[in-house]
Scaffold this motif. Sequence first.
Motif, PDB file in Angstrom:
ATOM      1  N   ASP A 128      -6.728   7.962  -9.117  1.00 30.29           N
ATOM      2  CA  ASP A 128      -6.642   6.425  -8.988  1.00 30.29           C
ATOM      3  C   ASP A 128      -5.799   6.268  -8.156  1.00 30.29           C
ATOM      4  N   THR A 129      -6.286   5.544  -7.239  1.00 28.58           N
ATOM      5  CA  THR A 129      -5.308   4.677  -6.207  1.00 28.58           C
ATOM      6  C   THR A 129      -4.642   3.372  -6.528  1.00 28.58           C
ATOM      7  N   LYS A 130      -3.303   3.315  -6.394  1.00 31.74           N
ATOM      8  CA  LYS A 130      -2.873   2.293  -6.937  1.00 31.74           C
ATOM      9  C   LYS A 130      -2.315   1.450  -5.764  1.00 31.74           C
ATOM     10  N   VAL A 131      -2.363   0.081  -5.756  1.00 27.06           N
ATOM     11  CA  VAL A 131      -2.269  -0.960  -4.679  1.00 27.06           C
ATOM     12  C   VAL A 131      -1.250  -2.014  -5.554  1.00 27.06           C
ATOM     13  N   GLN A 132      -0.104  -2.200  -5.023  1.00 22.38           N
ATOM     14  CA  GLN A 132       0.762  -3.501  -5.730  1.00 22.38           C
ATOM     15  C   GLN A 132       0.332  -4.729  -4.888  1.00 22.38           C
ATOM     16  N   VAL A 190       0.913  -1.446   0.300  1.00 24.79           N
ATOM     17  CA  VAL A 190       0.188  -0.023   0.025  1.00 24.79           C
ATOM     18  C   VAL A 190       0.777   1.038  -0.070  1.00 24.79           C
ATOM     19  N   SER A 191       0.766   2.112  -0.938  1.00 26.08           N
ATOM     20  CA  SER A 191       1.685   3.280  -1.016  1.00 26.08           C
ATOM     21  C   SER A 191       1.350   4.155  -0.202  1.00 26.08           C
ATOM     22  N   LYS A 192       2.204   5.399  -0.019  1.00 25.60           N
ATOM     23  CA  LYS A 192       1.940   6.427   0.880  1.00 25.60           C
ATOM     24  C   LYS A 192       1.119   7.351   0.626  1.00 25.60           C
ATOM     25  N   GLU A 193       0.672   7.411  -0.771  1.00 26.45           N
ATOM     26  CA  GLU A 193      -0.330   8.335  -1.167  1.00 26.45           C
ATOM     27  C   GLU A 193      -1.717   7.780  -1.262  1.00 26.45           C
ATOM     28  N   THR A 194      -2.021   6.745  -0.769  1.00 27.36           N
ATOM     29  CA  THR A 194      -3.373   6.035  -0.718  1.00 27.36           C
ATOM     30  C   THR A 194      -4.360   6.907  -0.130  1.00 27.36           C
ATOM     31  N   SER A 195      -4.235   7.375   1.055  1.00 26.43           N
ATOM     32  CA  SER A 195      -5.544   8.287   1.446  1.00 26.43           C
ATOM     33  C   SER A 195      -5.227   9.481   0.833  1.00 26.43           C
ATOM     34  N   HIS A 196      -4.352  10.188   0.355  1.00 24.90           N
ATOM     35  CA  HIS A 196      -4.405  11.279  -0.359  1.00 24.90           C
ATOM     36  C   HIS A 196      -5.121  10.998  -1.727  1.00 24.90           C
ATOM     37  N   ASP A 197      -4.971   9.927  -2.315  1.00 23.16           N
ATOM     38  CA  ASP A 197      -5.473   9.674  -3.592  1.00 23.16           C
ATOM     39  C   ASP A 197      -6.909   9.379  -3.641  1.00 23.16           C
ATOM     40  N   ILE A 198      -7.352   8.815  -2.427  1.00 22.43           N
ATOM     41  CA  ILE A 198      -8.664   8.468  -2.443  1.00 22.43           C
ATOM     42  C   ILE A 198      -9.581   9.796  -2.207  1.00 22.43           C
ATOM     43  N   TYR A 199      -9.236  10.718  -1.205  1.00 19.51           N
ATOM     44  CA  TYR A 199      -9.694  11.604  -0.903  1.00 19.51           C
ATOM     45  C   TYR A 199      -9.640  12.823  -1.857  1.00 19.51           C
ATOM     46  N   SER A 200      -8.543  12.659  -2.893  1.00 21.71           N
ATOM     47  CA  SER A 200      -8.419  13.732  -3.865  1.00 21.71           C
ATOM     48  C   SER A 200      -9.284  13.073  -5.406  1.00 21.71           C
ATOM     49  N   LYS A 201     -10.067  11.779  -5.038  1.00 24.87           N
ATOM     50  CA  LYS A 201     -10.554  11.349  -6.168  1.00 24.87           C
ATOM     51  C   LYS A 201      -9.689  10.846  -7.266  1.00 24.87           C
ATOM     52  N   VAL A 221     -12.564   4.302 -10.488  1.00 28.15           N
ATOM     53  CA  VAL A 221     -11.923   3.109  -9.921  1.00 28.15           C
ATOM     54  C   VAL A 221     -11.002   3.748  -8.838  1.00 28.15           C
ATOM     55  N   PRO A 222     -11.591   3.908  -7.240  1.00 27.48           N
ATOM     56  CA  PRO A 222     -10.708   4.071  -6.705  1.00 27.48           C
ATOM     57  C   PRO A 222      -9.419   3.648  -6.154  1.00 27.48           C
ATOM     58  N   ILE A 223      -9.574   2.217  -6.310  1.00 22.67           N
ATOM     59  CA  ILE A 223      -8.119   1.309  -6.080  1.00 22.67           C
ATOM     60  C   ILE A 223      -7.716   0.653  -7.364  1.00 22.67           C
ATOM     61  N   ASP A 224      -6.900   0.866  -7.812  1.00 20.79           N
ATOM     62  CA  ASP A 224      -6.329  -0.028  -9.074  1.00 20.79           C
ATOM     63  C   ASP A 224      -5.267  -0.867  -8.705  1.00 20.79           C
ATOM     64  N   LEU A 225      -5.293  -2.171  -8.758  1.00 21.94           N
ATOM     65  CA  LEU A 225      -4.429  -3.225  -8.223  1.00 21.94           C
ATOM     66  C   LEU A 225      -3.250  -3.289  -9.689  1.00 21.94           C
ATOM     67  N   GLN A 226      -2.089  -3.721  -9.245  1.00 15.30           N
ATOM     68  CA  GLN A 226      -1.191  -3.757 -10.179  1.00 15.30           C
ATOM     69  C   GLN A 226      -0.322  -4.762  -9.834  1.00 15.30           C
ATOM     70  N   PRO A 227      -0.751  -6.212 -10.394  1.00 16.93           N
ATOM     71  CA  PRO A 227      -0.071  -7.573  -9.994  1.00 16.93           C
ATOM     72  C   PRO A 227       0.961  -7.787 -10.515  1.00 16.93           C
TER      73      PRO A 227
END
Length: 376
Positions: A114-118, A101-112, A161-167
């Motif tokens: 794209d939130t990336k989770v690896q 989970v990146s450091k910018e997760t919360s910021h990206d969610i509140y800023s609308k 899509v608020p959370i975008d998985l990057q497998p």
Amino acid sequence: MFNRIKAIAKKEIRQLKRDVRMLMVLFLFPVLLLVIFGYAINFDVHHIKVAIYDKDKSSNSREFINALTSSNYFDLVGSLNNDYQIKEYLDGQKAQCVIVVSKETSHDIYSKNDTKVQVLVDGVNGNTATIIMNYMNAATRDYSQKFSKEYLAVTGKSSYVPIDLQPVFWFNPDLKSTTFLIPGLIAMIMIITSVISISLSIVREKEQGTIEQINVSPVNAIELMIGKTIPYAITSLMIAGMILIAGYFLFGIVIKGSILLLFITMLIFIFASLSLGIFVSTIAESQQVAFQMATLISMLPSFILSGFIFPIESMPVVVQIFTNITPAKFFIVILRDILIKGVGLEAFWQQVIYLIIFSTIFLGLATIRYKKSTNA
């Protein structure tokens, strides 16, 4: 004609009654197969070992992690603090996947944004890796719906899509089934050839009567078994080398780890397989029975219970304990670690110890059984 058929039938029935071991195989083995196939063949993956590297450490990231691990499909096995622990958990099979989970997760969610989770997935078993990603996508989708509904209601946009998985798949990035299956095939072929060859060799001595000459000679039981083992150990090593060469040319299987370590572990596995074959030879009195027993005790357990195709973690606990009857279970882990992952002894030293213990136990049982038969 009827009388001759009746006489032959009586003779066969009498012979079968005398052979108690064959009766046990004929009547108990189908039931055993039914139980093993009923419980072992399961393509569902449960209790996936997940490690979390949460760089954000916010309420949103914790809520996302809880949403993923709340089902019985995922088991949280560790919280990581740095990038080096990711390699440690995947190399040592402590985790099947690692979520970063990146450091910018919360910021990206509140800023609308794209939130990336690896998601780093152990891709040695392509089928399991694909299932893991499907479960991850489903769990993430459920969590994302909460934010997407709120966002779409406010902005009027059609999709978000608020959370975008990057497998990222490690060790087997293309998820090729052959990469996963070849090590299991190597172990299966080696154990079948080793067990059958050594068991038939010793039983042949019994049928020809030469075993009596050996018994009256100064050679003791241990010397006999070691002397019988060495030629077949060399033969099995040659067969293993041919399989590896064929695997390279036909399937592109490259030895990523130490060749010396592969040779040593192969030798240990061969002695474990030969000890199993020697034990079979002390029980069987004919080559036919020896062949049947050797085939059943080597091929079926190594195919069903070794993790060759069906993941052991998905089996019931009782069946998982029962999987220890085949040395192929331990050797397949070693082969996949050396051939596919390229890791060292620190990743599979326990499997090597299990193989040594297995060899010692069955060689000891064979020696005791042989001494009893010669003294009888």
